[in-house]
Write an enzyme that holds these catalytic residues in place. Structure first.
Site, PDB file in Angstrom:
ATOM      1  CG  ASP A  81      -1.838   1.342   1.308  1.00 51.97           C
ATOM      2  OD1 ASP A  81      -2.219   1.508   0.229  1.00 51.97           O
ATOM      3  OD2 ASP A  81      -2.091   1.838   2.359  1.00 51.97           O
ATOM      4  CB  SER A  82       0.534   4.592  -0.839  1.00 54.62           C
ATOM      5  OG  SER A  82      -0.937   4.879   0.105  1.00 54.62           O
ATOM      6  CE1 TYR A 113       2.410   5.201  -3.789  1.00 53.61           C
ATOM      7  CE2 TYR A 113       0.820   3.219  -4.288  1.00 53.61           C
ATOM      8  CZ  TYR A 113       2.284   3.781  -4.004  1.00 53.61           C
ATOM      9  OH  TYR A 113       3.248   2.967  -3.954  1.00 53.61           O
ATOM     10  N   GLY A 114      -3.294   9.017  -4.196  1.00 55.19           N
ATOM     11  CA  GLY A 114      -4.517   9.273  -4.422  1.00 55.19           C
ATOM     12  C   GLY A 114      -4.439  10.598  -5.319  1.00 55.19           C
ATOM     13  CB  CYS A 144      -3.168   0.804  -2.635  1.00 51.12           C
ATOM     14  SG  CYS A 144      -3.298   2.685  -3.190  1.00 51.12           S
ATOM     15  CG  ASN A 145      -9.318   1.153  -2.654  1.00 54.02           C
ATOM     16  OD1 ASN A 145      -8.632   1.173  -1.380  1.00 54.02           O
ATOM     17  ND2 ASN A 145     -10.623   0.653  -2.761  1.00 54.02           N
ATOM     18  CB  CYS A 258      -8.875   5.040   0.379  1.00 58.21           C
ATOM     19  SG  CYS A 258      -7.433   5.425   0.995  1.00 58.21           S
ATOM     20  CB  THR A 259      -6.824  -0.037   2.130  1.00 51.35           C
ATOM     21  OG1 THR A 259      -5.737   0.762   1.898  1.00 51.35           O
ATOM     22  CG2 THR A 259      -7.474  -0.941   0.986  1.00 51.35           C
ATOM     23  CG  HIS A 260      -5.115   5.309   4.539  1.00 53.61           C
ATOM     24  ND1 HIS A 260      -4.440   4.764   3.291  1.00 53.61           N
ATOM     25  CD2 HIS A 260      -4.137   5.684   5.072  1.00 53.61           C
ATOM     26  CE1 HIS A 260      -3.113   4.880   3.480  1.00 53.61           C
ATOM     27  NE2 HIS A 260      -2.963   5.640   4.494  1.00 53.61           N
TER      28      HIS A 260
END
Length: 339
Positions: A81-82, A113-114, A144-145, A258-260
């Site tokens: 992921d980022s 990344y977004g 990471c989406n 978003c995985t966050h």
């Protein structure tokens, strides 16, 4: 059919309790729809059922004809992921597949990344994928989406040359959302890159159900979480503003794209309303990983708990401190790598 702009409709119905989600999916499955969604297993524990009414992800393409256990079964599962958001996916993997070993790469030097272009994202995905393949892995998970939206096919092409499968977010979440929405009004809260890429619109459009989709870009939410989400009044109002268009569209299901975002799920639930179901990818990805490992005969033969280790491209101390808080497990030494 292609998703359309949101239209005015009736108030969302009362929420279905988590233990009834299996029945909700069963009621909606038609003969056509069942081709794209496998029936969930009712034997799953109730602890998994809150989001775990999870339609199965399609079987891995390379699993056909595999009969013997692969000698690579001792290699770790790689997750990247980022930053720390992908720990929400790693957590589900640790719970569902505790016997496996894991290596987690947080590319926090290039966070977020977004806000990157598709070309920049593909470069990040290929860089991370190449590094993890060279380290040795039997399965790659893109947690990471934004990365999956722009670079999934590139990662799969590179990994295929090493005989490694790739699983990623987006498609599993779309399947879940289409299965559990009552009204057909689905919201997507995601980074600007993910929204602009249209990956959720395409994934939801493949679900063979008429859906109305409202997408909202949240430019700063992942960064707020990555910083440890200091909850000032300004931050609270900003998050509330991201939820407002989804409330106006009267969605009954929201994909946290978003995985966050699952790390601030209670706040999002408050602003969206308790009747809105929130969809995340963690459990679905863990289930997909388990199916691939079994199909390819590369599941770990370890009878105890596996090991996990972490590498990052930014500040190892900051990553360890924040990651320990989010994962609720000690991260140990975090290796710094230059990618």
């Amino acid at each position: 059919m292609e998703p359309t702009e949101p239209t005015e409709s009736a108030e969302p119905t009362e929420p279905i309790e988590s233990t009834d989600l299996f029945d909700a999916i069963d009621r909606r499955e038609s003969s056509d729809h069942s081709e794209s969604l496998d029936s969930p297993q009712r034997e799953q524990s109730s602890a998994h059922r809150s989001q775990s009414a999870t339609p199965a992800v399609s079987q891995p393409r390379s699993s056909a004809g595999v009969t013997d256990r692969d000698p690579n079964d001792s290699l770790p599962i790689a997750v990247f992921d980022s930053g720390v958001g992908g720990l929400t996916v790693l957590h589900e993997c640790l719970v569902s597949l505790p016997e496996e070993d894991y290596v987690y790469l947080g590319d926090d030097a290039r966070f977020p990344y977004g806000a990157k272009t598709d070309a920049e994202l593909r470069a990040c995905v290929l860089r991370n994928t190449r590094f993890l393949l060279e380290r040795g892995t039997k399965l790659l998970v893109i947690a990471c989406n934004s990365a999956a939206s722009a670079g999934l096919e590139s990662a799969r092409e590179l990994a295929a040359a090493h005989g490694v499968e790739v699983v990623a977010v987006i498609e599993p979440e779309a399947e879940i959302a289409a299965a559990i929405t009552d009204s057909g009004r689905v919201g997507v809260l995601a980074t600007p890159a993910t929204v602009a890429g249209g990956s959720y619109l395409r994934a939801l459009g493949r679900q063979r159900r008429e859906l109305t989709v409202t997408q909202v870009a949240a430019p700063d939410l992942a960064a707020i979480i990555q910083r440890g989400f200091p909850f000032s009044e300004a931050v609270v109002e900003q998050v509330r503003s991201y939820c407002a268009p989804l409330r106006r569209a009267r969605v009954d299901t929201v994909i946290l794209g978003c995985t966050h975002y699952p790390l601030v799920r209670p706040m999002l639930q408050r602003f969206l309303g308790r009747e809105v179901r929130l969809v995340t990818a963690g459990h679905a990805l863990a289930a997909a990983a388990e199916r691939i490992l079994e199909a390819r005969r590369i599941a770990s033969s370890n009878r105890g708990e596996g090991e996990y280790r972490f590498v990052c491209t930014g500040d190892p101390d900051a990553f360890r401190e924040l990651g320990t808080r989010f994962l609720q497990l000690p991260l140990g030494d975090v290796e710094l790598v230059d990618l």
